[in-house]
Design a protein around this motif. Sequence first.
Motif, PDB file in Angstrom:
ATOM      1  N   ASN A 104       0.763  -1.097   0.027  1.00 27.25           N
ATOM      2  CA  ASN A 104      -0.215   0.068   0.505  1.00 27.25           C
ATOM      3  C   ASN A 104       0.408   1.267  -0.105  1.00 27.25           C
ATOM      4  O   ASN A 104       0.191   2.678  -0.248  1.00 27.25           O
ATOM      5  CB  ASN A 104      -1.003   0.094   1.369  1.00 27.25           C
ATOM      6  N   GLU A 105       1.730   1.585   1.000  1.00 28.53           N
ATOM      7  CA  GLU A 105       2.570   2.015   0.935  1.00 28.53           C
ATOM      8  C   GLU A 105       3.576   1.594   1.381  1.00 28.53           C
ATOM      9  O   GLU A 105       3.948   1.182   2.749  1.00 28.53           O
ATOM     10  CB  GLU A 105       2.429   3.764   1.804  1.00 28.53           C
ATOM     11  N   GLY A 106       5.300   2.361   1.009  1.00 24.09           N
ATOM     12  CA  GLY A 106       6.097   1.836   1.642  1.00 24.09           C
ATOM     13  C   GLY A 106       7.571   2.028   0.883  1.00 24.09           C
ATOM     14  O   GLY A 106       8.177   2.079  -0.590  1.00 24.09           O
ATOM     15  N   PHE A 107       8.690   1.884   1.470  1.00 21.14           N
ATOM     16  CA  PHE A 107      10.196   1.673   0.848  1.00 21.14           C
ATOM     17  C   PHE A 107      10.172   0.406   0.450  1.00 21.14           C
ATOM     18  O   PHE A 107      10.517  -0.362   1.467  1.00 21.14           O
ATOM     19  CB  PHE A 107      11.427   2.113   1.552  1.00 21.14           C
ATOM     20  N   ILE A 108      10.758  -0.079  -0.550  1.00 15.62           N
ATOM     21  CA  ILE A 108      10.926  -1.229  -1.217  1.00 15.62           C
ATOM     22  C   ILE A 108      13.235  -0.822  -1.682  1.00 15.62           C
ATOM     23  O   ILE A 108      13.286  -0.050  -2.296  1.00 15.62           O
ATOM     24  CB  ILE A 108      10.547  -1.813  -1.794  1.00 15.62           C
ATOM     25  N   ASP A 109      13.858  -1.796  -0.521  1.00 15.07           N
ATOM     26  CA  ASP A 109      15.310  -2.070  -0.784  1.00 15.07           C
ATOM     27  C   ASP A 109      15.611  -2.524  -2.224  1.00 15.07           C
ATOM     28  O   ASP A 109      15.046  -3.827  -2.952  1.00 15.07           O
ATOM     29  CB  ASP A 109      15.846  -2.610   0.296  1.00 15.07           C
ATOM     30  N   THR A 138      14.725   6.591  -3.832  1.00 12.38           N
ATOM     31  CA  THR A 138      15.557   8.063  -3.142  1.00 12.38           C
ATOM     32  C   THR A 138      16.614   6.705  -2.878  1.00 12.38           C
ATOM     33  O   THR A 138      16.683   5.670  -2.181  1.00 12.38           O
ATOM     34  CB  THR A 138      14.996   8.424  -1.704  1.00 12.38           C
ATOM     35  N   ILE A 139      17.644   7.449  -2.318  1.00 15.96           N
ATOM     36  CA  ILE A 139      18.864   7.056  -1.671  1.00 15.96           C
ATOM     37  C   ILE A 139      18.966   6.871   0.024  1.00 15.96           C
ATOM     38  O   ILE A 139      18.587   8.334   0.611  1.00 15.96           O
ATOM     39  CB  ILE A 139      20.040   7.225  -1.433  1.00 15.96           C
ATOM     40  N   ASN A 140      18.322   6.104   0.832  1.00 14.41           N
ATOM     41  CA  ASN A 140      18.717   6.567   2.259  1.00 14.41           C
ATOM     42  C   ASN A 140      19.290   5.694   3.186  1.00 14.41           C
ATOM     43  O   ASN A 140      19.989   4.355   2.282  1.00 14.41           O
ATOM     44  CB  ASN A 140      17.102   7.276   2.716  1.00 14.41           C
ATOM     45  N   GLU A 141      19.099   5.835   4.590  1.00 14.17           N
ATOM     46  CA  GLU A 141      19.930   4.329   5.150  1.00 14.17           C
ATOM     47  C   GLU A 141      18.964   3.084   5.148  1.00 14.17           C
ATOM     48  O   GLU A 141      17.563   2.635   5.071  1.00 14.17           O
ATOM     49  CB  GLU A 141      19.862   5.055   7.020  1.00 14.17           C
ATOM     50  N   ASN A 142      20.198   2.295   5.343  1.00 16.17           N
ATOM     51  CA  ASN A 142      19.318   0.406   4.716  1.00 16.17           C
ATOM     52  C   ASN A 142      19.446  -0.195   6.486  1.00 16.17           C
ATOM     53  O   ASN A 142      19.684  -1.462   5.591  1.00 16.17           O
ATOM     54  CB  ASN A 142      19.284   0.088   3.771  1.00 16.17           C
ATOM     55  N   MET A 159       7.822  14.957  -4.188  1.00 14.26           N
ATOM     56  CA  MET A 159       8.961  15.733  -2.859  1.00 14.26           C
ATOM     57  C   MET A 159      10.475  14.608  -2.865  1.00 14.26           C
ATOM     58  O   MET A 159      11.125  15.024  -2.928  1.00 14.26           O
ATOM     59  CB  MET A 159       8.882  15.459  -1.710  1.00 14.26           C
ATOM     60  N   ILE A 160       9.914  13.090  -2.755  1.00 17.49           N
ATOM     61  CA  ILE A 160      11.018  12.406  -3.630  1.00 17.49           C
ATOM     62  C   ILE A 160      12.076  12.201  -4.227  1.00 17.49           C
ATOM     63  O   ILE A 160      13.049  12.423  -4.707  1.00 17.49           O
ATOM     64  CB  ILE A 160      10.505  10.973  -3.183  1.00 17.49           C
ATOM     65  N   GLY A 161      10.984  12.661  -5.922  1.00 18.07           N
ATOM     66  CA  GLY A 161      11.700  12.786  -6.712  1.00 18.07           C
ATOM     67  C   GLY A 161      11.616  11.057  -7.501  1.00 18.07           C
ATOM     68  O   GLY A 161      11.457  10.314  -6.610  1.00 18.07           O
ATOM     69  N   SER A 162      11.655  11.309  -9.307  1.00 16.94           N
ATOM     70  CA  SER A 162      11.739  10.635  -9.289  1.00 16.94           C
ATOM     71  C   SER A 162      13.135   9.284 -10.017  1.00 16.94           C
ATOM     72  O   SER A 162      12.953   8.571 -10.965  1.00 16.94           O
ATOM     73  CB  SER A 162      11.337  10.438 -10.944  1.00 16.94           C
ATOM     74  N   SER A 163      14.225  10.012  -9.972  1.00 14.29           N
ATOM     75  CA  SER A 163      15.040   8.969 -10.223  1.00 14.29           C
ATOM     76  C   SER A 163      16.774   9.105  -8.962  1.00 14.29           C
ATOM     77  O   SER A 163      16.542  10.154  -8.024  1.00 14.29           O
ATOM     78  CB  SER A 163      15.821  10.052 -11.442  1.00 14.29           C
ATOM     79  N   ALA A 164      17.611   8.687  -9.236  1.00 16.01           N
ATOM     80  CA  ALA A 164      18.193   8.988  -7.854  1.00 16.01           C
ATOM     81  C   ALA A 164      19.769   8.439  -9.207  1.00 16.01           C
ATOM     82  O   ALA A 164      19.816   7.485 -10.462  1.00 16.01           O
ATOM     83  CB  ALA A 164      18.830   7.625  -7.259  1.00 16.01           C
ATOM     84  N   THR A 165      20.732   9.149  -8.967  1.00 10.98           N
ATOM     85  CA  THR A 165      21.947   8.840  -9.537  1.00 10.98           C
ATOM     86  C   THR A 165      22.990   8.538  -8.936  1.00 10.98           C
ATOM     87  O   THR A 165      23.423   9.422  -7.938  1.00 10.98           O
ATOM     88  CB  THR A 165      22.875  10.086 -10.904  1.00 10.98           C
ATOM     89  N   VAL A 166      24.242   7.148  -8.887  1.00 10.53           N
ATOM     90  CA  VAL A 166      24.381   6.793  -8.033  1.00 10.53           C
ATOM     91  C   VAL A 166      25.903   6.961  -8.909  1.00 10.53           C
ATOM     92  O   VAL A 166      26.596   5.751 -10.756  1.00 10.53           O
ATOM     93  CB  VAL A 166      24.835   5.047  -7.512  1.00 10.53           C
ATOM     94  N   GLN A 209      23.912   3.295   3.568  1.00 10.12           N
ATOM     95  CA  GLN A 209      23.204   3.249   2.234  1.00 10.12           C
ATOM     96  C   GLN A 209      22.466   2.635   0.994  1.00 10.12           C
ATOM     97  O   GLN A 209      22.942   1.860   0.939  1.00 10.12           O
ATOM     98  CB  GLN A 209      23.815   4.626   1.530  1.00 10.12           C
ATOM     99  N   GLY A 210      21.723   2.918   1.311  1.00 13.31           N
ATOM    100  CA  GLY A 210      21.251   1.677   0.115  1.00 13.31           C
ATOM    101  C   GLY A 210      19.640   2.888  -0.994  1.00 13.31           C
ATOM    102  O   GLY A 210      19.870   3.804  -0.198  1.00 13.31           O
TER     103      GLY A 210
END
Length: 131
Positions: free
Chosen positions: A11-16, A47-51, A89-96, A109-110
Amino acid sequence: MIYTFNLQTPNEGFIDITNKVKEALEKNLIAEGICIIYCPHTTAGITINENADPDVTKDLIFALKDIFPDKKEFVHMEGNSAAHLKASMIGSSATVIISEGNLLLGTWQGIYFCEFDGPRSRKFFVKIIKG
């Protein structure tokens, strides 16, 4: 080459998705470059954040719900304006950065696919660019 990954989201959440992104990198054998992770959905993001501690993503969801609550004043007919706001707010992409054949992520980070309007069948893309 662009790699496409499919997800079934809650429903809602962050998937690594860090390991899925690493799978794409391993197929390329590129030592130096960049990796772009892109979400083609308007009510989800990347997004990138603590994993290391799963409570971090729980806190992020809690805070986003607090900042962008559902409001009866929203006029979008699908009734998911709060999800659109969270995704923006989160955004649609990340670059690593890729260095020595590895994603240059910090120790804790994950990479996360962020669902705000599920459950759904979703996808995200990974593009590896040699540098």
